[in-house]
Write an enzyme that holds these catalytic residues in place. Structure first.
Site, PDB file in Angstrom:
ATOM      1  N   HIS A  50      39.509  40.085  51.242  1.00 56.41           N
ATOM      2  CA  HIS A  50      38.846  40.885  50.201  1.00 56.41           C
ATOM      3  C   HIS A  50      37.796  41.753  50.876  1.00 56.41           C
ATOM      4  CE1 HIS A  50      36.544  41.980  46.607  1.00 56.41           C
ATOM      5  NE2 HIS A  50      35.474  41.777  47.365  1.00 56.41           N
TER       6      HIS A  50
ATOM      7  N   LYS B 197      40.615  35.057  52.606  1.00 58.14           N
ATOM      8  CA  LYS B 197      41.132  34.350  51.424  1.00 58.14           C
ATOM      9  C   LYS B 197      41.903  33.076  51.813  1.00 58.14           C
ATOM     10  CE  LYS B 197      41.604  38.440  48.399  1.00 58.14           C
ATOM     11  NZ  LYS B 197      42.590  39.207  47.572  1.00 58.14           N
TER      12      LYS B 197
ATOM     13  N   ARG C 251      45.902  43.549  56.461  1.00 57.07           N
ATOM     14  CA  ARG C 251      46.899  43.132  55.460  1.00 57.07           C
ATOM     15  C   ARG C 251      48.324  43.371  55.946  1.00 57.07           C
ATOM     16  NH1 ARG C 251      43.545  45.132  50.095  1.00 57.07           N
ATOM     17  NH2 ARG C 251      42.657  43.101  49.552  1.00 57.07           N
TER      18      ARG C 251
ATOM     19  N   THR D 248      46.177  47.219  49.117  1.00 54.28           N
ATOM     20  CA  THR D 248      46.191  45.939  48.387  1.00 54.28           C
ATOM     21  C   THR D 248      47.519  45.203  48.580  1.00 54.28           C
ATOM     22  OG1 THR D 248      44.720  46.929  46.746  1.00 54.28           O
ATOM     23  CG2 THR D 248      45.851  44.905  46.104  1.00 54.28           C
TER      24      THR D 248
ATOM     25  N   GLU E 131      28.176  41.791  45.281  1.00 54.33           N
ATOM     26  CA  GLU E 131      29.032  40.737  45.832  1.00 54.33           C
ATOM     27  C   GLU E 131      28.307  39.932  46.922  1.00 54.33           C
ATOM     28  OE1 GLU E 131      33.309  42.921  44.900  1.00 54.33           O
ATOM     29  OE2 GLU E 131      32.740  42.578  46.972  1.00 54.33           O
TER      30      GLU E 131
ATOM     31  N   PHE F 249      47.178  39.882  35.877  1.00 55.06           N
ATOM     32  CA  PHE F 249      47.145  38.954  37.010  1.00 55.06           C
ATOM     33  C   PHE F 249      45.817  38.212  37.143  1.00 55.06           C
ATOM     34  CE2 PHE F 249      46.121  43.252  38.603  1.00 55.06           C
ATOM     35  CZ  PHE F 249      44.884  43.044  39.209  1.00 55.06           C
TER      36      PHE F 249
ATOM     37  N   ARG G 124      37.406  48.805  54.205  1.00 53.66           N
ATOM     38  CA  ARG G 124      38.584  49.058  53.359  1.00 53.66           C
ATOM     39  C   ARG G 124      39.732  49.637  54.194  1.00 53.66           C
ATOM     40  NH1 ARG G 124      38.843  46.796  48.281  1.00 53.66           N
ATOM     41  NH2 ARG G 124      40.589  48.219  48.095  1.00 53.66           N
TER      42      ARG G 124
HETATM   43  P1  IDP Z   1      41.664  45.056  46.443  1.00 56.58           P
HETATM   44  O1  IDP Z   1      41.567  43.601  46.835  1.00 56.58           O
HETATM   45  O2  IDP Z   1      42.499  45.841  47.406  1.00 56.58           O
HETATM   46  O3  IDP Z   1      40.327  45.683  46.170  1.00 56.58           O
HETATM   47  P2  IDP Z   1      42.010  44.992  43.551  1.00 56.58           P
HETATM   48  O4  IDP Z   1      42.750  46.007  42.781  1.00 56.58           O
HETATM   49  O5  IDP Z   1      40.529  44.974  43.453  1.00 56.58           O
HETATM   50  O6  IDP Z   1      42.490  45.113  45.078  1.00 56.58           O
HETATM   51  O7  IDP Z   1      42.588  43.596  43.106  1.00 56.58           O
HETATM   52  C1  IDP Z   1      41.930  42.401  43.464  1.00 56.58           C
HETATM   53  C2  IDP Z   1      42.967  41.422  43.960  1.00 56.58           C
HETATM   54  O8  IDP Z   1      43.839  41.113  42.872  1.00 56.58           O
HETATM   55  C3  IDP Z   1      43.898  41.956  45.053  1.00 56.58           C
HETATM   56  O9  IDP Z   1      43.371  41.819  46.347  1.00 56.58           O
HETATM   57  C4  IDP Z   1      45.124  41.119  44.851  1.00 56.58           C
HETATM   58  O10 IDP Z   1      44.967  39.857  45.500  1.00 56.58           O
HETATM   59  C5  IDP Z   1      45.152  40.905  43.354  1.00 56.58           C
HETATM   60  N1  IDP Z   1      46.049  41.870  42.706  1.00 56.58           N
HETATM   61  C6  IDP Z   1      45.838  43.185  42.532  1.00 56.58           C
HETATM   62  N2  IDP Z   1      46.870  43.774  41.888  1.00 56.58           N
HETATM   63  C7  IDP Z   1      47.749  42.780  41.654  1.00 56.58           C
HETATM   64  C8  IDP Z   1      49.023  42.749  41.013  1.00 56.58           C
HETATM   65  O11 IDP Z   1      49.569  43.750  40.538  1.00 56.58           O
HETATM   66  N3  IDP Z   1      49.641  41.513  40.980  1.00 56.58           N
HETATM   67  C9  IDP Z   1      49.080  40.396  41.504  1.00 56.58           C
HETATM   68  N4  IDP Z   1      47.883  40.386  42.114  1.00 56.58           N
HETATM   69  C10 IDP Z   1      47.227  41.560  42.196  1.00 56.58           C
HETATM   70 MG    MG Z   2      38.922  45.310  44.688  1.00 60.62          MG
END
Ligand code: IDP
Ligand code: MG
Length: 136
Positions: free
Chosen positions: A118, A12, A105, A94, A129, A60, A88
């Site tokens: 990601h 990212k 991370r 996350t 994707e 968000f 993962r």
């Molecule tokens: P992931 O990337 O671990 O799969 P997802 O839930 O799919 O997590 O969320 C996608 C992206 O959205 C996350 O990587 C993060 O950058 C952002 N994100 C997720 N939850 C939040 C939040 O509560 N606040 C701000 N950004 C968030």
């Molecule tokens: Mg995700």
């Protein structure tokens, strides 16, 4: 039986900006992932909105799409045994604050939004994707 999978990884903007691209690629390679394809691009916000459509109802969503389109990213197709889950695990939670030692991370993430990488969350989504970034 072997179960070779492909998954989509994105380095990212926060990580590209800090020149972490090669370090993160080394981590993948050292863990046995093959980088089958890679593409450095900057996407439009409208494309980020498509990519993250599953999150469109989340508070968000707008910031997330602004962010993913805010600078260059590196999209990669990674291949390995059980690649989706293994990636993962290697990425970590996350929120970098919750990520385990040894994860990408934990090491490089700045915050829940600037969490450096990601990774697809299922084999089905990995296909979608990968197609999104590498359709040609
Ligand atoms: P992931 O990337 O671990 O799969 P997802 O839930 O799919 O997590 O969320 C996608 C992206 O959205 C996350 O990587 C993060 O950058 C952002 N994100 C997720 N939850 C939040 C939040 O509560 N606040 C701000 N950004 C968030
Ligand atoms: Mg995700």
């Amino acid at each position: 039986m072997s179960n070779i999978e492909q998954t989509l990884s994105i380095i990212k903007p926060d990580a590209i900006e800090r020149n972490l691209e090669n370090q993160i690629k080394e981590i993948f390679k050292n863990k046995g992932f093959k980088i089958i394809k890679e593409k450095k691009i900057q996407i439009e916000k409208s494309e980020a909105e498509k990519f993250y459509k599953v999150h469109e109802t989340k508070p968000f969503y707008n910031d997330l799409c602004e962010y993913l389109s805010s600078g260059p990213i590196l999209a990669m197709v990674l291949e390995k045994e059980n690649a989706v889950l293994k990636n993962r695990e290697l990425m970590g939670a996350t929120n970098p604050e919750d990520a385990s030692e040894g994860t990408i991370r934990k090491k490089y993430g700045i915050s829940i939004d600037k969490n450096s990488v990601h990774g697809s969350d299922s084999v089905e989504n990995a296909k979608i994707e990968i197609e999104f970034f590498f359709k040609d």
